[in-house]
Design a protein around this motif. Structure first.
Motif, short mmCIF file in Angstrom:
data_model
loop_
_atom_site.label_atom_id
_atom_site.label_comp_id
_atom_site.label_asym_id
_atom_site.label_seq_id
_atom_site.Cartn_x
_atom_site.Cartn_y
_atom_site.Cartn_z
N ALA A 1 0.82 -1.21 0.00
CA ALA A 1 0.00 0.00 0.00
C ALA A 1 0.86 1.27 0.00
N LEU A 2 2.15 1.12 0.25
CA LEU A 2 3.06 2.26 0.32
C LEU A 2 3.92 2.31 -0.93
N ARG A 3 4.71 3.36 -1.05
CA ARG A 3 5.67 3.44 -2.16
C ARG A 3 6.97 4.03 -1.63
N LEU A 4 8.02 3.86 -2.43
CA LEU A 4 9.34 4.36 -2.08
C LEU A 4 9.76 5.45 -3.04
N LYS A 5 10.58 6.36 -2.54
CA LYS A 5 11.08 7.46 -3.36
C LYS A 5 12.58 7.58 -3.13
N PHE A 6 13.31 7.77 -4.24
CA PHE A 6 14.75 8.03 -4.19
C PHE A 6 15.00 9.17 -5.18
N GLY A 7 15.25 10.36 -4.66
CA GLY A 7 15.36 11.53 -5.53
C GLY A 7 14.03 11.74 -6.20
N GLU A 8 14.02 11.76 -7.53
CA GLU A 8 12.78 11.91 -8.29
C GLU A 8 12.21 10.56 -8.73
N ARG A 9 12.92 9.49 -8.43
CA ARG A 9 12.49 8.15 -8.84
C ARG A 9 11.50 7.57 -7.83
N LEU A 10 10.47 6.87 -8.35
CA LEU A 10 9.44 6.26 -7.52
C LEU A 10 9.41 4.75 -7.74
N PHE A 11 9.07 4.01 -6.68
CA PHE A 11 9.06 2.55 -6.74
C PHE A 11 7.83 1.98 -6.04
N ASN A 12 7.19 0.99 -6.66
CA ASN A 12 6.14 0.20 -6.02
C ASN A 12 6.81 -0.93 -5.24
N ASP B 1 12.41 -11.44 5.18
CA ASP B 1 13.55 -11.42 6.09
C ASP B 1 14.75 -11.95 5.31
N LEU B 2 15.85 -11.22 5.33
CA LEU B 2 16.99 -11.59 4.50
C LEU B 2 17.86 -12.67 5.12
N ASN B 3 18.10 -12.57 6.41
CA ASN B 3 19.07 -13.49 7.01
C ASN B 3 18.52 -14.28 8.20
N ASN B 4 17.22 -14.39 8.29
CA ASN B 4 16.55 -15.23 9.29
C ASN B 4 16.79 -14.86 10.73
N ASP B 5 17.35 -13.69 10.99
CA ASP B 5 17.49 -13.27 12.39
C ASP B 5 16.77 -11.94 12.65
N GLY B 6 16.08 -11.43 11.63
CA GLY B 6 15.27 -10.24 11.80
C GLY B 6 16.01 -8.92 11.74
N THR B 7 17.31 -8.94 11.41
CA THR B 7 18.06 -7.68 11.41
C THR B 7 18.04 -6.98 10.05
N PHE B 8 17.99 -7.73 8.97
CA PHE B 8 17.97 -7.14 7.63
C PHE B 8 16.82 -7.73 6.83
N ARG B 9 16.29 -6.91 5.92
CA ARG B 9 15.19 -7.34 5.08
C ARG B 9 15.52 -7.03 3.62
N LYS B 10 14.84 -7.73 2.74
CA LYS B 10 14.97 -7.47 1.30
C LYS B 10 13.59 -7.22 0.74
N ALA B 11 13.47 -6.12 -0.02
CA ALA B 11 12.22 -5.81 -0.71
C ALA B 11 12.46 -5.93 -2.21
N LEU B 12 11.51 -6.53 -2.89
CA LEU B 12 11.52 -6.57 -4.36
C LEU B 12 10.61 -5.45 -4.81
N ILE B 13 11.16 -4.56 -5.65
CA ILE B 13 10.42 -3.35 -6.00
C ILE B 13 10.43 -3.13 -7.51
N GLU B 14 9.49 -2.30 -7.94
CA GLU B 14 9.32 -2.00 -9.36
C GLU B 14 9.39 -0.49 -9.54
N GLU B 15 10.29 -0.04 -10.40
CA GLU B 15 10.36 1.39 -10.67
C GLU B 15 9.14 1.82 -11.47
N ILE B 16 8.53 2.92 -11.05
CA ILE B 16 7.35 3.46 -11.71
C ILE B 16 7.82 4.39 -12.82
N LYS B 17 7.42 4.08 -14.03
CA LYS B 17 7.78 4.92 -15.18
C LYS B 17 6.66 5.92 -15.42
N ALA B 18 7.02 7.19 -15.52
CA ALA B 18 5.99 8.24 -15.71
C ALA B 18 5.47 8.26 -17.12
#
Length: 110
Positions: free
Chosen positions: A76-87, A93-110
């Motif tokens: 339901a949220l989105r990410l922003k990096f500079g002017e770039r937007l991502f769904n 969980d990346l390493n099974n201990d809860g400290t790091f995570r991995k998100a798979l994201i899609e860049e939104i093309k205007a």
């Protein structure tokens, strides 16, 4: 076995945004996006194999985002990096201990 994460690679300042819908007075709504939080991450481009016939989530993935656990990323949220937007497509969980995570994201093309 867990992946070893170098926190020094978390050099990209990401902005997490949520929708803010406002009634437009005519039965519809206008959508603005407001900042929820900012956090450091590693933004990795992903190259996918060409030739996959089915339209799957895998085909939409343009980047991986590695970050310290904390921000609750959802579709339901989105990410922003500079002017770039991502769904946000998926988070795990990346390493099974809860400290790091991995998100798979899609860049939104205007």
């Amino acid at each position: 076995m867990s992946d070893v994460i170098d926190p020094g690679r978390l050099r990209t300042r990401m902005i997490l945004e949520q929708p803010d819908d406002e009634d437009d007075g005519a039965g519809g709504a206008t959508r603005d996006w407001v900042t929820v939080t900012e956090f450091w991450a590693e933004l990795r481009p992903v190259s996918l194999r060409a030739g996959t016939a089915q339209a799957s989530m895998e085909q939409r993935i343009t980047h991986e985002l590695i970050y310290r656990a904390g921000p609750d990323l959802t579709r339901a949220l989105r990410l922003k990096f500079g002017e770039r937007l991502f769904n946000i497509l998926a988070v795990a969980d990346l390493n099974n201990d809860g400290t790091f995570r991995k998100a798979l994201i899609e860049e939104i093309k205007a």
